[in-house]
Scaffold this active site. Structure first.
Site, PDB file in Angstrom:
ATOM      1  N   THR A 114      38.548  32.528  43.191  1.00 18.96           N
ATOM      2  CA  THR A 114      37.780  31.286  43.118  1.00 18.96           C
ATOM      3  C   THR A 114      37.194  30.918  44.476  1.00 18.96           C
ATOM      4  OG1 THR A 114      39.081  30.442  41.264  1.00 18.96           O
ATOM      5  CG2 THR A 114      37.921  28.819  42.600  1.00 18.96           C
ATOM      6  N   SER A 153      31.723  31.465  35.562  1.00 12.73           N
ATOM      7  CA  SER A 153      33.076  31.149  35.999  1.00 12.73           C
ATOM      8  C   SER A 153      33.443  32.184  37.057  1.00 12.73           C
ATOM      9  CB  SER A 153      34.059  31.237  34.829  1.00 12.73           C
ATOM     10  OG  SER A 153      35.401  31.329  35.286  1.00 12.73           O
ATOM     11  N   THR A 154      34.368  31.810  37.924  1.00 11.24           N
ATOM     12  CA  THR A 154      34.898  32.825  38.849  1.00 11.24           C
ATOM     13  C   THR A 154      35.368  34.052  38.090  1.00 11.24           C
ATOM     14  OG1 THR A 154      35.576  31.253  40.557  1.00 11.24           O
ATOM     15  CG2 THR A 154      36.783  33.336  40.463  1.00 11.24           C
ATOM     16  N   ASN A 155      35.895  33.816  36.882  1.00 11.68           N
ATOM     17  CA  ASN A 155      36.561  34.887  36.151  1.00 11.68           C
ATOM     18  C   ASN A 155      35.616  35.934  35.580  1.00 11.68           C
ATOM     19  OD1 ASN A 155      38.708  33.299  36.770  1.00 11.68           O
ATOM     20  ND2 ASN A 155      38.964  32.478  34.709  1.00 11.68           N
ATOM     21  N   THR A 200      52.439  82.158  51.083  1.00  7.73           N
ATOM     22  CA  THR A 200      53.053  81.308  50.073  1.00  7.73           C
ATOM     23  C   THR A 200      54.414  80.900  50.601  1.00  7.73           C
ATOM     24  OG1 THR A 200      53.961  83.234  48.907  1.00  7.73           O
ATOM     25  CG2 THR A 200      51.835  82.374  48.143  1.00  7.73           C
ATOM     26  N   SER A 331      47.605  64.801  76.183  1.00  6.54           N
ATOM     27  CA  SER A 331      48.880  64.319  76.689  1.00  6.54           C
ATOM     28  C   SER A 331      48.707  63.647  78.045  1.00  6.54           C
ATOM     29  CB  SER A 331      49.866  65.484  76.817  1.00  6.54           C
ATOM     30  OG  SER A 331      51.065  65.071  77.447  1.00  6.54           O
ATOM     31  N   SER A 332      49.544  62.634  78.270  1.00  8.19           N
ATOM     32  CA  SER A 332      49.560  61.974  79.569  1.00  8.19           C
ATOM     33  C   SER A 332      50.509  62.657  80.536  1.00  8.19           C
ATOM     34  CB  SER A 332      49.984  60.504  79.393  1.00  8.19           C
ATOM     35  OG  SER A 332      51.300  60.446  78.858  1.00  8.19           O
ATOM     36  N   LYS A 337      47.063  70.211  77.475  1.00  6.52           N
ATOM     37  CA  LYS A 337      47.424  70.111  76.062  1.00  6.52           C
ATOM     38  C   LYS A 337      46.306  69.421  75.283  1.00  6.52           C
ATOM     39  CE  LYS A 337      51.434  69.055  73.170  1.00  6.52           C
ATOM     40  NZ  LYS A 337      50.848  68.308  72.064  1.00  6.52           N
TER      41      LYS A 337
END
Length: 481
Positions: A114, A153-155, A200, A331-332, A337
């Site tokens: 609504t 209507s909202t509906n 697999t 990476s830090s 990497k």
């Protein structure tokens, strides 16, 4: 002789305007396109901090519905033509991207949507007032409920707008999936001659080509595009004209058909009015179906990204069969990497979509009697899933798949030393001999090819023919060629 009195300053424009609803009077910012109903909704639902304007397709869809309603009411003589023209003009501006910042209610709200419908009614009405030369809030000229919401209507407005928004957004996802499909198909062609070992249960199986592996991803995407297209067909059935519960109370008897006709013209979508509007007003099945398809797309896309991460893992201590394009430092602490960050972000999108599907499922199940009050969270969940999947597909295509390269020599070496080659020799030397050769190759570290020749089980020419890439990866095609 001139006056000794200074001219009085012009009065400042009012900062607020007063509006009234069933709860009383409230001051609304004078320059706001929304009104008192929207103001209360903003106060009542400080939930996500995300306004409905975050989904421009939803705002545009609301404007489409309001425009179609105005045209239908004008045609049926239930709305003054002068007012209808102003409402239509306001809706066209909103559809063109204007005033979206005035759609401020939270995406998650009580009231079955609504607040969203009221927000749309007020913005359209106030812009229509301006176009007619009146001030915002002078609702005696164009009223949000009496005129903009006439016969509605909202509906029936909200679910219709949500379905249109979902369709618009799904088309963008379909386009993005096509981009990703084409990227995988191009790699399938590029890698068509690259022999590798299939696996697999993560163990060596039998040979295939890297092109076949990538073609599979393209085929899966195309299958899912078809399923998404089918789901879109279901959400094109609307309940506009049903008003509160589907009985059509307060709407002209021909309103549903006329409004739907205008809505088809406005949106370009093949919309249709549901056969039974009471059923359509309470049934959220089409949303559940769409959500299930999005979960299917997410699950399969995530599996594909898992594969890309596995195939590229290393680069020295893993499979290392393909290389993903480096897009940022990984990476830090570890120099050099590089991580598979693009597949990782798509994995996370998939996890979110799967969670959204559960939210849609529970919200659809929780509907009661003639209405589902939880469509706002359904809309939010589905629009998030569609939007994020689209971004994920485009990012994966552009920032990852198009730049993938194959480690051809490494792949050839893996095939040459895999005991999986023994499977291809079954028809020629028998299961027992093939098993013995495979076992000895595994224990000694020697190749299957070397042992078969040493034992005189096959000649060099016979082995070359049997182990030719076409016969290994495409035996049926090679046999019939």
């Amino acid at each position: 002789m001139g006056s000794t009195y200074a001219a009085e300053p012009s009065p400042l424009p009012a900062a607020f305007r007063s509006e009234h609803d069933l709860l009383g009077d409230r001051d609304v910012p004078a320059d706001a396109y929304y009104g008192i109903h929207t103001l209360r909704a903003v106060e009542n639902f400080p939930i996500t901090g995300t306004p409905i304007s975050v989904y421009p397709e939803l705002v545009a869809a609301l404007a489409c519905v309001k425009q179609a309603a105005a045209l239908a009411n004008r045609d049926l003589g239930t709305l003054d033509g002068h007012k209808a023209d102003a409402i239509v003009a306001a809706c066209e501006e909103i559809r063109g991207g204007k005033l979206h910042d005035a759609f401020v209610v939270d995406v998650i709200q009580g009231g079955a949507g609504t607040s969203t419908n009221m927000n749309a009614n007020e913005v359209v009405a106030n812009r229509a007032l301006e176009l007619l030369g009146h001030a915002k809030g002078e609702y005696r000229h164009v009223h949000p409920l009496e005129d903009v919401n006439a016969g509605q209507s909202t509906n029936d407005v909200y679910p219709t707008a949500v379905k249109i928004a979902l369709d618009f957004t799904a088309q963008r996802l379909l386009d993005a999936m096509e981009v990703l499909r084409d990227a995988f198909a191009a790699k399938a062609e590029e890698f068509a001659d690259v022999l590798k070992m299939g696996r697999t249960q993560l163990q060596d199986a039998v040979p295939m080509t890297l092109g076949q592996e990538f073609a599979t991803y393209a085929i899966m995407l195309e299958e899912d595009r078809k399923r998404l297209g089918e789901a879109c067909e279901l959400i094109r059935e609307i309940n506009l004209g049903g008003t509160a519960i589907g009985t059509g109370l307060n709407a002209h008897p021909r309103y549903a058909a006329v409004a739907c006709g205008h809505l088809r013209d406005i949106t370009g979508l093949p919309l249709s009015v549901a056969d039974d509007l009471v059923e359509a007003t309470q049934d959220a099945g089409a949303f559940v179906q769409l959500s299930g398809v999005l979960k299917r797309i997410a699950v399969k896309l995530s599996k594909t990204c898992n594969d890309l991460r596995l195939l590229s893992c290393g680069p020295r201590a893993g499979l290392g069969e393909i290389n993903l394009p480096p897009v940022q430092a990984g990476s830090s602490i570890m120099p050099g990497k590089v991580n598979p960050v693009v597949p990782e972000v798509v994995n996370q999108i998939a996890f979110e979509v799967i969670g959204n599907d559960m939210a849609v499922t529970m919200a659809a199940e929780a509907g009661q009697l003639q209405l589902n009050a939880f469509e706002p969270v359904i809309a939010h969940s589905l629009l998030k899933s569609l939007t994020h999947l689209r971004a994920g597909c485009l990012t994966l295509a552009e920032r990852c798949v198009t730049g993938i390269t194959a480690n051809r020599e490494h792949l050839a070496d893996l095939v040459a030393h895999s005991i999986g080659l023994a499977t291809a020799l079954n028809p020629h030397i028998g299961y027992e001999q093939a098993t013995a050769v495979a076992k000895e190759a595994l224990e000694s570290g020697r190749s299957v090819r070397e042992l078969v020749l040493e034992k005189g089980l096959l000649t060099e020419d016979e082995l070359a023919r049997i182990l030719h890439p076409d016969n290994l990866a495409r035996p049926h095609t090679a046999r019939t060629a």
